[in-house]
Design a protein around this motif. Structure first.
Motif, PDB file in Angstrom:
ATOM      1  N   GLY A   1      11.437  42.492  14.420  1.00  0.00           N
ATOM      2  CA  GLY A   1      12.378  43.382  13.752  1.00  0.00           C
ATOM      3  C   GLY A   1      12.560  43.121  12.273  1.00  0.00           C
ATOM      4  N   VAL A   2      11.632  42.391  11.660  1.00  0.00           N
ATOM      5  CA  VAL A   2      11.670  42.170  10.209  1.00  0.00           C
ATOM      6  C   VAL A   2      10.964  43.361   9.553  1.00  0.00           C
ATOM      7  N   GLU A   3      11.714  44.191   8.857  1.00  0.00           N
ATOM      8  CA  GLU A   3      11.130  45.385   8.252  1.00  0.00           C
ATOM      9  C   GLU A   3      10.505  45.060   6.900  1.00  0.00           C
ATOM     10  N   THR A   4       9.370  45.696   6.628  1.00  0.00           N
ATOM     11  CA  THR A   4       8.655  45.466   5.374  1.00  0.00           C
ATOM     12  C   THR A   4       8.140  46.776   4.809  1.00  0.00           C
ATOM     13  N   VAL A   5       8.255  46.910   3.500  1.00  0.00           N
ATOM     14  CA  VAL A   5       7.486  47.917   2.778  1.00  0.00           C
ATOM     15  C   VAL A   5       6.408  47.167   1.997  1.00  0.00           C
ATOM     16  N   SER A   6       5.143  47.433   2.332  1.00  0.00           N
ATOM     17  CA  SER A   6       4.020  46.848   1.613  1.00  0.00           C
ATOM     18  C   SER A   6       3.584  47.823   0.524  1.00  0.00           C
TER      19      SER A   6
ATOM     20  N   LEU B   1      13.780  48.506  -0.850  1.00  0.00           N
ATOM     21  CA  LEU B   1      14.830  47.621  -0.348  1.00  0.00           C
ATOM     22  C   LEU B   1      15.932  48.376   0.388  1.00  0.00           C
ATOM     23  N   THR B   2      16.127  49.641   0.067  1.00  0.00           N
ATOM     24  CA  THR B   2      17.303  50.354   0.564  1.00  0.00           C
ATOM     25  C   THR B   2      16.996  51.492   1.528  1.00  0.00           C
ATOM     26  N   ALA B   3      15.753  51.924   1.639  1.00  0.00           N
ATOM     27  CA  ALA B   3      15.426  53.011   2.565  1.00  0.00           C
ATOM     28  C   ALA B   3      15.692  52.560   4.002  1.00  0.00           C
TER      29      ALA B   3
ATOM     30  N   ARG C   1      14.673  42.378   5.714  1.00  0.00           N
ATOM     31  CA  ARG C   1      13.877  43.268   4.857  1.00  0.00           C
ATOM     32  C   ARG C   1      13.047  42.465   3.867  1.00  0.00           C
ATOM     33  N   VAL C   2      11.770  42.827   3.770  1.00  0.00           N
ATOM     34  CA  VAL C   2      10.841  42.243   2.808  1.00  0.00           C
ATOM     35  C   VAL C   2      10.147  43.384   2.071  1.00  0.00           C
ATOM     36  N   VAL C   3       9.962  43.214   0.771  1.00  0.00           N
ATOM     37  CA  VAL C   3       9.047  44.061   0.015  1.00  0.00           C
ATOM     38  C   VAL C   3       7.854  43.181  -0.322  1.00  0.00           C
TER      39      VAL C   3
ATOM     40  N   MET D   1      20.735  50.436   7.222  1.00  0.00           N
ATOM     41  CA  MET D   1      20.881  49.003   7.001  1.00  0.00           C
ATOM     42  C   MET D   1      21.930  48.760   5.920  1.00  0.00           C
ATOM     43  N   THR D   2      22.560  47.586   5.954  1.00  0.00           N
ATOM     44  CA  THR D   2      23.480  47.191   4.892  1.00  0.00           C
ATOM     45  C   THR D   2      22.685  46.964   3.611  1.00  0.00           C
ATOM     46  N   ARG D   3      23.172  47.487   2.520  1.00  0.00           N
ATOM     47  CA  ARG D   3      22.441  47.356   1.270  1.00  0.00           C
ATOM     48  C   ARG D   3      22.344  45.899   0.857  1.00  0.00           C
ATOM     49  N   PRO D   4      21.114  45.403   0.598  1.00  0.00           N
ATOM     50  CA  PRO D   4      20.959  44.004   0.191  1.00  0.00           C
ATOM     51  C   PRO D   4      21.537  43.760  -1.197  1.00  0.00           C
ATOM     52  N   ARG D   5      22.059  42.562  -1.386  1.00  0.00           N
ATOM     53  CA  ARG D   5      22.641  42.191  -2.670  1.00  0.00           C
ATOM     54  C   ARG D   5      21.932  41.009  -3.312  1.00  0.00           C
ATOM     55  N   THR D   6      21.666  39.967  -2.511  1.00  0.00           N
ATOM     56  CA  THR D   6      21.000  38.780  -3.042  1.00  0.00           C
ATOM     57  C   THR D   6      19.536  38.820  -2.635  1.00  0.00           C
ATOM     58  N   ILE D   7      18.664  38.788  -3.630  1.00  0.00           N
ATOM     59  CA  ILE D   7      17.228  38.965  -3.411  1.00  0.00           C
ATOM     60  C   ILE D   7      16.490  37.701  -3.824  1.00  0.00           C
TER      61      ILE D   7
END
Length: 268
Positions: free
Chosen positions: A158-163, A196-198, A105-107, A1-7
């Motif tokens: 397709g919304v990925e999440t790490v809980s 966020l980056t895995a 992506r969501v954490v 995935m493209t590395r997120p910048r604005t969170i």
């Protein structure tokens, strides 16, 4: 995935977010802060004040960000209706906005109280979602709902999440029990960055603790994301044990993951 910048950081005025806010920019993130109340010390940071029940405001907050770190909602036990509005409906509104705005992506700040009635036997306990869901409160139940919602949105949209099932995130451990459950602020930032980056996380459940000598949980699933904890609560053990002594093995704090949250009649 493209590395997120604005969170987008929800719950930005809360305890965990207050510890994270000064740490995450060092990883290259620009923060958009959001909370139901004004965020003290936000300075010139992009900061929004709204209720998670306001679907239009949630959608506006999500628009244009690369990822969301969702810490918003009630962070302790409360009456069911309050938890329903803030943690269940609020998290649903967040995921609907994320889906509609194309954020990938969501954490999600889950909690050890998802598994509060799991007995503290056979430690270390298994990693991530290998542990059964046994919530100890309406609060824990709402976090189990959030994990389920994250799984649904990963599979369906397709919304990925790490809980992250957070143990105890404070500047330092406050009790003997926290020698096992502590997540230092610096390690919290390391874990959020890894989440966020895995790549290709789908929906992944991990435990959020530091590299504690007395850790209850296996950190294999968190380490698989690239998380490398650096801190250990054991450095505080001498003082805490001198003040409080070892845990009584018959006390709920030593018998169940959720500790005193497993007691009946816990006041809202």
């Amino acid at each position: 995935m493209t590395r997120p910048r604005t969170i987008l950081l929800t719950g930005a005025a809360g305890g965990v977010a207050t510890l994270l806010r000064p740490l995450l920019p060092a990883y290259g993130y620009t923060l958009r802060l959001a909370d139901i109340r004004p965020v003290d010390g936000a300075g010139g940071t992009d900061c929004l004040t709204f209720d998670l029940r306001d679907t239009n405001a949630v959608r506006e907050a999500v628009r244009g960000v690369d990822a969301v770190v969702h810490l918003g909602g009630i962070s302790l036990e409360d009456g069911f209706e309050a938890v329903l509005d803030a943690n269940i409906r609020g998290t649903y509104h967040l995921y609907e906005a994320v889906r509609a705005e194309g954020v990938r992506r969501v954490v999600f700040a889950s909690s050890n109280h998802v598994e509060g009635f799991v007995p503290l036997t056979g430690r270390p306990l298994p990693a991530g979602e290998q542990l059964p869901v046994r919530p100890d409160t309406y609060y824990g139940l709402s976090k189990a709902f959030g994990e389920g919602l994250a799984s649904l949105y990963a599979d369906k949209y397709g919304v990925e999440t790490v809980s992250v099932r957070i143990g105890s995130c404070f500047e330092r451990p406050r009790t003997v029990r926290m020698l096992s459950t502590w997540l230092s602020p610096a390690d919290c930032a390391r874990l959020v960055h890894a989440a966020l980056t895995a790549p290709d996380v789908g929906h992944t459940v991990v435990h959020g603790i530091s590299a504690n000598t007395r850790a209850w949980w296996d950190l294999t699933s968190a380490r698989a994301l690239g998380y490398a904890p650096q801190d250990d609560a054991e450095s505080y053990a001498t003082g805490l044990l001198a003040e409080h002594g070892e845990l009584d093995p018959d006390h709920v704090d030593a018998r169940f993951v959720g500790g005193h949250f497993t007691r009946t009649g816990l006041a809202p």
